[in-house]
Design a protein around this motif. Structure first.
Motif, PDB file in Angstrom:
ATOM      1  N   LEU A   1      65.852  51.044  14.580  1.00  0.00           N
ATOM      2  CA  LEU A   1      65.881  49.706  15.164  1.00  0.00           C
ATOM      3  C   LEU A   1      67.093  49.536  16.073  1.00  0.00           C
ATOM      4  CD1 LEU A   1      64.700  47.338  12.273  1.00  0.00           C
ATOM      5  CD2 LEU A   1      63.374  48.718  13.867  1.00  0.00           C
ATOM      6  N   ARG A   2      68.217  50.095  15.667  1.00  0.00           N
ATOM      7  CA  ARG A   2      69.414  49.979  16.498  1.00  0.00           C
ATOM      8  C   ARG A   2      69.263  50.698  17.837  1.00  0.00           C
ATOM      9  NH1 ARG A   2      74.920  50.097  12.858  1.00  0.00           N
ATOM     10  NH2 ARG A   2      74.315  48.499  11.351  1.00  0.00           N
ATOM     11  N   GLN A   3      68.414  51.730  17.879  1.00  0.00           N
ATOM     12  CA  GLN A   3      68.141  52.388  19.155  1.00  0.00           C
ATOM     13  C   GLN A   3      67.563  51.412  20.176  1.00  0.00           C
ATOM     14  OE1 GLN A   3      65.492  55.639  18.324  1.00  0.00           O
ATOM     15  NE2 GLN A   3      67.064  56.927  17.379  1.00  0.00           N
ATOM     16  N   HIS A   4      66.941  50.340  19.683  1.00  0.00           N
ATOM     17  CA  HIS A   4      66.279  49.368  20.556  1.00  0.00           C
ATOM     18  C   HIS A   4      67.071  48.069  20.693  1.00  0.00           C
ATOM     19  CE1 HIS A   4      62.477  51.644  20.879  1.00  0.00           C
ATOM     20  NE2 HIS A   4      62.845  52.101  19.700  1.00  0.00           N
ATOM     21  N   ALA A   5      68.301  48.052  20.191  1.00  0.00           N
ATOM     22  CA  ALA A   5      69.087  46.811  20.201  1.00  0.00           C
ATOM     23  C   ALA A   5      69.468  46.364  21.600  1.00  0.00           C
ATOM     24  CB  ALA A   5      70.341  46.987  19.348  1.00  0.00           C
ATOM     25  N   ASP A   6      69.540  47.294  22.558  1.00  0.00           N
ATOM     26  CA  ASP A   6      69.910  46.931  23.928  1.00  0.00           C
ATOM     27  C   ASP A   6      68.708  46.811  24.848  1.00  0.00           C
ATOM     28  OD1 ASP A   6      72.647  46.896  23.315  1.00  0.00           O
ATOM     29  OD2 ASP A   6      72.799  49.066  23.590  1.00  0.00           O
ATOM     30  N   ASN A   7      67.504  46.924  24.325  1.00  0.00           N
ATOM     31  CA  ASN A   7      66.309  46.705  25.144  1.00  0.00           C
ATOM     32  C   ASN A   7      66.276  45.266  25.638  1.00  0.00           C
ATOM     33  OD1 ASN A   7      63.897  48.656  23.151  1.00  0.00           O
ATOM     34  ND2 ASN A   7      65.563  49.325  24.474  1.00  0.00           N
ATOM     35  N   PRO A   8      65.740  45.026  26.825  1.00  0.00           N
ATOM     36  CA  PRO A   8      65.548  43.641  27.269  1.00  0.00           C
ATOM     37  C   PRO A   8      64.442  42.913  26.501  1.00  0.00           C
ATOM     38  CG  PRO A   8      64.651  45.187  28.884  1.00  0.00           C
ATOM     39  CD  PRO A   8      65.396  46.010  27.873  1.00  0.00           C
ATOM     40  N   VAL A   9      63.636  43.650  25.752  1.00  0.00           N
ATOM     41  CA  VAL A   9      62.645  43.020  24.879  1.00  0.00           C
ATOM     42  C   VAL A   9      63.373  42.242  23.780  1.00  0.00           C
ATOM     43  CG1 VAL A   9      60.718  43.426  23.296  1.00  0.00           C
ATOM     44  CG2 VAL A   9      60.991  44.871  25.328  1.00  0.00           C
ATOM     45  N   HIS A  10      62.885  41.041  23.487  1.00  0.00           N
ATOM     46  CA  HIS A  10      63.495  40.226  22.429  1.00  0.00           C
ATOM     47  C   HIS A  10      62.930  40.648  21.074  1.00  0.00           C
ATOM     48  CE1 HIS A  10      64.436  36.764  25.473  1.00  0.00           C
ATOM     49  NE2 HIS A  10      65.170  37.832  25.649  1.00  0.00           N
ATOM     50  N   TRP A  11      63.316  41.847  20.674  1.00  0.00           N
ATOM     51  CA  TRP A  11      62.801  42.389  19.418  1.00  0.00           C
ATOM     52  C   TRP A  11      63.253  41.563  18.229  1.00  0.00           C
ATOM     53  CZ3 TRP A  11      58.950  45.515  19.730  1.00  0.00           C
ATOM     54  CH2 TRP A  11      58.871  46.523  20.706  1.00  0.00           C
ATOM     55  N   GLN A  12      62.348  41.410  17.258  1.00  0.00           N
ATOM     56  CA  GLN A  12      62.637  40.807  15.962  1.00  0.00           C
ATOM     57  C   GLN A  12      62.477  41.880  14.892  1.00  0.00           C
ATOM     58  OE1 GLN A  12      62.963  37.232  15.934  1.00  0.00           O
ATOM     59  NE2 GLN A  12      62.656  37.209  18.147  1.00  0.00           N
ATOM     60  N   GLU A  13      63.163  41.706  13.778  1.00  0.00           N
ATOM     61  CA  GLU A  13      62.835  42.490  12.598  1.00  0.00           C
ATOM     62  C   GLU A  13      61.619  41.874  11.916  1.00  0.00           C
ATOM     63  OE1 GLU A  13      65.712  44.554  10.137  1.00  0.00           O
ATOM     64  OE2 GLU A  13      67.282  43.297  11.027  1.00  0.00           O
ATOM     65  N   TRP A  14      60.993  42.635  11.023  1.00  0.00           N
ATOM     66  CA  TRP A  14      59.869  42.119  10.252  1.00  0.00           C
ATOM     67  C   TRP A  14      60.413  41.144   9.208  1.00  0.00           C
ATOM     68  CZ3 TRP A  14      54.501  43.053  10.201  1.00  0.00           C
ATOM     69  CH2 TRP A  14      53.826  42.554   9.083  1.00  0.00           C
TER      70      TRP A  14
END
Length: 659
Positions: free
Chosen positions: A13-26
């Motif tokens: 998940l941390r690999q995607h922490a800087d994505n511009p996508v507003h990722w949420q955790e489950w």
């Protein structure tokens, strides 16, 4: 809501922490946002060592235009399948049911209530953009129809997840399983089926146990040929030890380069058992090198074992591991470079990409001392290359497998450092992952995840603790394993004797998953079956032993139909068929030490061992068992029916069937 992954306990998940996508955790916050906005959910599931997960991330999730579309029209949830196997398994069921196949990255679209209405795996950027637009259009124009589709899929899958047919795994099923495996055995290359080819560790364990109990030559032949082919192929790291996750070809030449903890823990134990059965030099070498790989490359600062090494290095698959003839010559000099290229199958044409080759060892070189030096020099040289990222997540289940392998191998081969590492791993997991009597799935740098443990966490950790108890005599690990198994019986068990993957009081998904199928690792059901049988044999608990028998038989129909997916259940059934065999060694002198060596060299699939001082009340197999006429003694029982104690090593060998 902005990207929320920077504080996650999952490196994936941390690999995607800087994505511009507003990722949420489950979590409930993500679903609440989807309900409030009345938009669909994009569920993206992967893991840190996954090559195609990285590709999709670079193509789509790092793209500002794709991110803008996702942020405007969807709630995006990112899940690490290793941290949340419960989420992974239920949506993988939807993916395979609706598409006919599965894999990672897994890409699912859900209603705000979590019901899946469209599923797939990897999508190239342009295809993914078109898919997002189509999903958005369908939701806006035909929301009721889309919701109905999701409800239909979820209902159908829940109905289909009923308990499988049970059948007793007795002598006929065990013998038939060997015959069925022979029909899919790759006579030329070892293993079963064609490419891609995964290490069939649990099936090999079953075959070795079946041979040990019955003497069936065909079972040993299939196991030995597969184990040697893998050990000599490119799937095995000829320099650093350890196995990659699978081979893309049928000949074990080119691996998918990620290295998983569970594979290497399971294979370490299988190779140990092959060595015990045959004395194979290559088996012993693989045991030693794979144990060193675990301690050198996967050990975390806290004393646990990391989940995996990535398939990619700096965005290129296998960059760390492959060689050209020129690179060998540069590292070793022209003469040694040419010689070792011939030994390790490195050619100008290459066996991999861009003229590079994976390293194979078709035959042992005549000069073993020369090759040992070459291997050390190349490993040092490789250490100066860029290295693959490591997922430092400590997974309960996989650490249990590593604890079991290192404890048993260390005790058998007199490697106290391996046993010590197993003990440290067990103490970490028990001290960090066990909160208020309930297990958690994983931790990162000592920070425990909120994810609840699933059935295989309980089963594999209990298995590891039982192996550690037998290696050290420490009763704490026996007690802890019993507490875990009692919890599992209460919270995961089903009326037919099998086990659900999730606890009765865990988060309720659209279905409660249950699978007795062994794939890359033991299913929760078979893991618990094995630990229950071992615990029952060590403690004399008939109820635990019977629970183990019922769990084995819960996979009976699958074992009879397709033994490739019931390897661990079949292996546990072999332990039951062998007795189990209970051995207690009482004493602390040289005779007792020699007796312990004899017992640990036994290949009996059902053997359990207790060792220590006479009449130890906290170790059931030792309780009420004194020295014999002041001498160290061994007590041997089969199915709780005991022979007279013996004080001579040769008499013990006879009782164990090792004349």
């Amino acid at each position: 809501m902005a990207n929320r992954l920077k504080d996650a306990t999952s490196p994936y998940l941390r690999q995607h922490a800087d994505n511009p996508v507003h990722w949420q955790e489950w979590d409930e916050a993500a679903f609440a946002e989807a309900r409030d906005r009345n938009v669909p959910i994009l569920l993206s599931v992967g893991y840190a060592a996954c090559h195609w997960c990285h590709v999709m991330a670079h193509e789509s999730f790092e793209d500002e235009d794709v991110a803008a579309l996702l942020n405007d029209r969807f709630v995006s949830i990112k899940v690490d399948r290793e941290e949340r196997p419960d989420v992974d398994v239920v949506y993988m069921a939807a993916t395979t049911a609706t598409t006919g196949s599965g894999g990672w990255p897994m890409t699912c679209f859900l209603t705000p209530e979590g019901e899946p209405f469209f599923c797939g795996t990897y999508f190239p950027r342009q295809q993914f953009v078109r898919l997002l637009a189509a999903i958005d259009d369908a939701w806006r124009a035909r929301e009721a129809e889309v919701r109905a589709s999701g409800t239909h899929i979820a209902t159908a899958l829940a109905q289909a997840s009923s308990a499988p047919e049970t059948a007793h795994i007795g002598e006929e099923v065990l013998a038939t399983a060997v015959a069925r495996l022979a029909t899919s055995f790759d006579d030329a290359n070892g293993g079963f089926g064609g490419a891609p080819k995964f290490p069939p560790s649990m099936v090999l364990e079953f075959l070795l146990r079946h041979h040990a109990r019955t003497g069936a030559a065909m079972a040993l032949d299939m196991a030995a040929r597969t184990l040697e082919a893998m050990a000599r192929g490119g799937i095995y790291d000829q320099l650093g030890g350890g196995f990659a996750r699978y081979s893309v070809d049928a000949s074990w030449v080119v691996p998918h380069f990620e290295k998983m903890l569970y594979d290497n823990a399971l294979l370490l134990r299988v190779y140990l058992h092959w060595w015990k059965a045959t004395g194979s030099a290559i088996a012993l070498r693989v045991v030693e090198q794979t144990a060193e790989f675990l301690l050198r490359d996967l050990r975390t600062g806290e004393g646990g074992f990391a989940a995996s090494l990535d398939a990619d290095t700096e965005g290129r698959e296998g960059l760390t591991y492959v060689w050209t003839p020129d690179q060998l010559a540069e590292a070793l000099g022209e003469e040694d470079g040419r010689a070792v290229a011939a030994v390790l199958g490195v050619t100008p044409e290459g066996t991999f990409e861009h003229g590079t080759s994976t390293l194979q060892l078709p035959q042992d070189p005549a000069d073993a001392e020369w090759f040992s030096g070459i291997r050390s020099r190349l490993l040092r040289d490789r250490g100066h290359r860029p290295q693959p990222p490591r997922d430092d997540k400590v997974v309960t289940s996989w650490n249990g497998l590593a604890i079991a392998a290192l404890a048993e191998a260390g005790a058998t081969l007199d490697r106290p450092d391996w046993v010590r590492a197993a003990r440290q791993g067990a103490d970490l997991v028990l001290g960090t992952h066990l909160l208020d009597g309930r297990l958690r799935r994983s931790s990162l740098a000592g920070r425990v995840s909120t994810a609840e443990a699933v059935a295989d966490d309980y089963g594999n950790l209990a298995e590891g603790l039982l192996a550690l108890h037998q290696a050290t005599g420490d009763a704490r690990y026996l007690r802890s394993s019993g507490e875990l198994l009692d919890q599992a019986l209460e919270r995961f068990g089903d009326d037919d004797g099998g086990f659900h993957d999730t606890a009765s009081d865990a988060e309720q998904l659209y279905l409660r998953p249950r699978s007795g199928s062994d794939n890359a690792e033991p299913s929760g059901q078979s893991a618990l079956a094995g630990a229950l049988v071992t615990f029952g044999a060590l403690t004399g608990s008939a109820s635990h032993l019977e629970a183990g028998r019922r769990a084995v038989d819960a996979a009976g129909a699958l074992a009879a139909r397709d033994p490739r997916f019931a390897g661990w259940s079949l292996a546990v059934a072999e332990a039951l068929a062998a007795g189990p065999l209970e051995v207690a060694v009482v004493g602390a002198d040289e005779v007792a030490a020699e007796m312990l060596s004899v017992v640990r060299a036994s290949t009996s699939p059902g053997l359990v061992l207790a060792a220590g001082g006479p009449d130890s009340p906290d170790v059931p197999l030792l309780e009420g068992r004194p020295l014999v006429r002041g001498c160290s003694a061994a007590y041997v029982c089969r199915g709780f029916v005991c022979d007279a104690p013996v004080t001579e090593v040769e008499d013990l060998r006879r009782l164990l069937g090792r004349d």
